[in-house]
Design a protein around this motif. Sequence first.
Motif, PDB file in Angstrom:
ATOM      1  N   MET A   1       0.842  -1.173   0.000  1.00 13.69           N
ATOM      2  CA  MET A   1       0.000   0.000   0.000  1.00 13.69           C
ATOM      3  C   MET A   1       0.889   1.238   0.000  1.00 13.69           C
ATOM      4  O   MET A   1       1.866   1.308   0.731  1.00 13.69           O
ATOM      5  N   ASN A   2       0.532   2.233  -0.807  1.00 14.00           N
ATOM      6  CA  ASN A   2       1.267   3.486  -0.902  1.00 14.00           C
ATOM      7  C   ASN A   2       0.295   4.633  -0.614  1.00 14.00           C
ATOM      8  O   ASN A   2      -0.649   4.847  -1.361  1.00 14.00           O
ATOM      9  N   ILE A   3       0.529   5.358   0.466  1.00 16.57           N
ATOM     10  CA  ILE A   3      -0.351   6.464   0.858  1.00 16.57           C
ATOM     11  C   ILE A   3       0.490   7.731   0.938  1.00 16.57           C
ATOM     12  O   ILE A   3       1.608   7.715   1.457  1.00 16.57           O
ATOM     13  N   ARG A   4      -0.052   8.835   0.418  1.00 20.31           N
ATOM     14  CA  ARG A   4       0.640  10.119   0.501  1.00 20.31           C
ATOM     15  C   ARG A   4      -0.362  11.203   0.841  1.00 20.31           C
ATOM     16  O   ARG A   4      -1.548  11.091   0.516  1.00 20.31           O
ATOM     17  N   LEU A   5       0.090  12.249   1.490  1.00 18.20           N
ATOM     18  CA  LEU A   5      -0.760  13.386   1.804  1.00 18.20           C
ATOM     19  C   LEU A   5      -1.040  14.150   0.523  1.00 18.20           C
ATOM     20  O   LEU A   5      -0.120  14.535  -0.195  1.00 18.20           O
ATOM     21  N   GLU A   6      -2.303  14.386   0.210  1.00 16.71           N
ATOM     22  CA  GLU A   6      -2.686  15.071  -1.024  1.00 16.71           C
ATOM     23  C   GLU A   6      -3.239  16.459  -0.746  1.00 16.71           C
ATOM     24  O   GLU A   6      -2.931  17.406  -1.451  1.00 16.71           O
ATOM     25  N   THR A   7      -4.066  16.617   0.301  1.00 19.80           N
ATOM     26  CA  THR A   7      -4.696  17.901   0.608  1.00 19.80           C
ATOM     27  C   THR A   7      -4.897  18.042   2.110  1.00 19.80           C
ATOM     28  O   THR A   7      -5.253  17.090   2.788  1.00 19.80           O
ATOM     29  N   ILE A   8      -4.694  19.256   2.586  1.00 21.96           N
ATOM     30  CA  ILE A   8      -5.068  19.648   3.950  1.00 21.96           C
ATOM     31  C   ILE A   8      -6.183  20.671   3.795  1.00 21.96           C
ATOM     32  O   ILE A   8      -6.047  21.628   3.027  1.00 21.96           O
ATOM     33  N   ILE A   9      -7.291  20.482   4.513  1.00 25.19           N
ATOM     34  CA  ILE A   9      -8.425  21.401   4.428  1.00 25.19           C
ATOM     35  C   ILE A   9      -8.518  22.198   5.726  1.00 25.19           C
ATOM     36  O   ILE A   9      -8.518  21.628   6.816  1.00 25.19           O
ATOM     37  N   LEU A  10      -8.591  23.522   5.576  1.00 26.09           N
ATOM     38  CA  LEU A  10      -8.833  24.413   6.702  1.00 26.09           C
ATOM     39  C   LEU A  10     -10.254  24.934   6.595  1.00 26.09           C
ATOM     40  O   LEU A  10     -10.659  25.412   5.526  1.00 26.09           O
ATOM     41  N   TYR A  11     -11.027  24.844   7.664  1.00 23.43           N
ATOM     42  CA  TYR A  11     -12.364  25.431   7.696  1.00 23.43           C
ATOM     43  C   TYR A  11     -12.201  26.870   8.160  1.00 23.43           C
ATOM     44  O   TYR A  11     -11.648  27.129   9.223  1.00 23.43           O
ATOM     45  N   VAL A  12     -12.660  27.814   7.325  1.00 26.52           N
ATOM     46  CA  VAL A  12     -12.355  29.229   7.547  1.00 26.52           C
ATOM     47  C   VAL A  12     -13.612  30.082   7.451  1.00 26.52           C
ATOM     48  O   VAL A  12     -14.626  29.674   6.889  1.00 26.52           O
ATOM     49  N   GLN A  13     -13.513  31.301   7.980  1.00 29.80           N
ATOM     50  CA  GLN A  13     -14.607  32.256   7.905  1.00 29.80           C
ATOM     51  C   GLN A  13     -14.644  32.966   6.555  1.00 29.80           C
ATOM     52  O   GLN A  13     -15.703  33.196   5.999  1.00 29.80           O
ATOM     53  N   ASN A  14     -13.459  33.319   6.033  1.00 27.17           N
ATOM     54  CA  ASN A  14     -13.390  34.153   4.836  1.00 27.17           C
ATOM     55  C   ASN A  14     -12.407  33.529   3.850  1.00 27.17           C
ATOM     56  O   ASN A  14     -11.192  33.756   3.945  1.00 27.17           O
ATOM     57  N   THR A  15     -12.917  32.759   2.899  1.00 22.19           N
ATOM     58  CA  THR A  15     -12.051  32.071   1.941  1.00 22.19           C
ATOM     59  C   THR A  15     -11.246  33.058   1.100  1.00 22.19           C
ATOM     60  O   THR A  15     -10.076  32.820   0.814  1.00 22.19           O
ATOM     61  N   GLY A  16     -11.867  34.171   0.698  1.00 21.53           N
ATOM     62  CA  GLY A  16     -11.170  35.149  -0.128  1.00 21.53           C
ATOM     63  C   GLY A  16      -9.990  35.789   0.574  1.00 21.53           C
ATOM     64  O   GLY A  16      -8.919  35.972  -0.014  1.00 21.53           O
ATOM     65  N   LEU A  17     -10.180  36.143   1.843  1.00 18.96           N
ATOM     66  CA  LEU A  17      -9.111  36.750   2.631  1.00 18.96           C
ATOM     67  C   LEU A  17      -7.917  35.814   2.725  1.00 18.96           C
ATOM     68  O   LEU A  17      -6.774  36.215   2.501  1.00 18.96           O
ATOM     69  N   LEU A  18      -8.186  34.547   3.052  1.00 11.61           N
ATOM     70  CA  LEU A  18      -7.084  33.604   3.212  1.00 11.61           C
ATOM     71  C   LEU A  18      -6.470  33.213   1.876  1.00 11.61           C
ATOM     72  O   LEU A  18      -5.261  32.999   1.787  1.00 11.61           O
ATOM     73  N   LYS A  19      -7.295  33.133   0.826  1.00 11.83           N
ATOM     74  CA  LYS A  19      -6.731  32.877  -0.510  1.00 11.83           C
ATOM     75  C   LYS A  19      -5.726  33.970  -0.842  1.00 11.83           C
ATOM     76  O   LYS A  19      -4.590  33.675  -1.245  1.00 11.83           O
ATOM     77  N   ASN A  20      -6.116  35.218  -0.671  1.00 16.41           N
ATOM     78  CA  ASN A  20      -5.206  36.328  -0.967  1.00 16.41           C
ATOM     79  C   ASN A  20      -3.938  36.251  -0.127  1.00 16.41           C
ATOM     80  O   ASN A  20      -2.839  36.499  -0.617  1.00 16.41           O
ATOM     81  N   PHE A  21      -4.072  35.912   1.151  1.00 19.44           N
ATOM     82  CA  PHE A  21      -2.915  35.802   2.037  1.00 19.44           C
ATOM     83  C   PHE A  21      -1.914  34.784   1.506  1.00 19.44           C
ATOM     84  O   PHE A  21      -0.719  35.071   1.380  1.00 19.44           O
ATOM     85  N   TYR A  22      -2.378  33.574   1.181  1.00 13.71           N
ATOM     86  CA  TYR A  22      -1.467  32.509   0.758  1.00 13.71           C
ATOM     87  C   TYR A  22      -0.959  32.710  -0.672  1.00 13.71           C
ATOM     88  O   TYR A  22       0.191  32.393  -0.969  1.00 13.71           O
TER      89      TYR A  22
END
Length: 124
Positions: A1-22
């Motif tokens: 079996m081969n497992i790798r981390l693909e995505t980390i999800i953050l639950y946020v209040q303001n997706t646009g604000l954090l998108k701009n930050f990153y």
Amino acid sequence: MNIRLETIILYVQNTGLLKNFYVENFKFTVVEEDPAWILMNAGPAHIGLHKIGDQYLEKIAGGYQFDNNTKLVFETDTDIEVVRNDLLSKGVQMQEIKTFENYDFWLCDGTDPEGNVFQLKYRK
């Protein structure tokens, strides 16, 4: 079996604000986007920003920062002091640079606009 981390999800209040930050500070690219979801390419894995449901947002006072036990670690090939100073000049909350005995990296923690902790990691 081969497992790798693909995505980390953050639950946020303001997706646009954090998108701009990153996107602005780490140059991540947006892969998917709609009003409640943003997926960014962060190198070997993705970071997803999922808007918190309205039924939960109503209970949160404006400007509230979440406490959590997650830290996103980003390795950089640019001198960590240069990266830290750039982020500080943009008003990002950053701690001091540190390292540990017999450890090959310099480290520096910071927080995004909603209080999610991230760490910069730079090889000595």
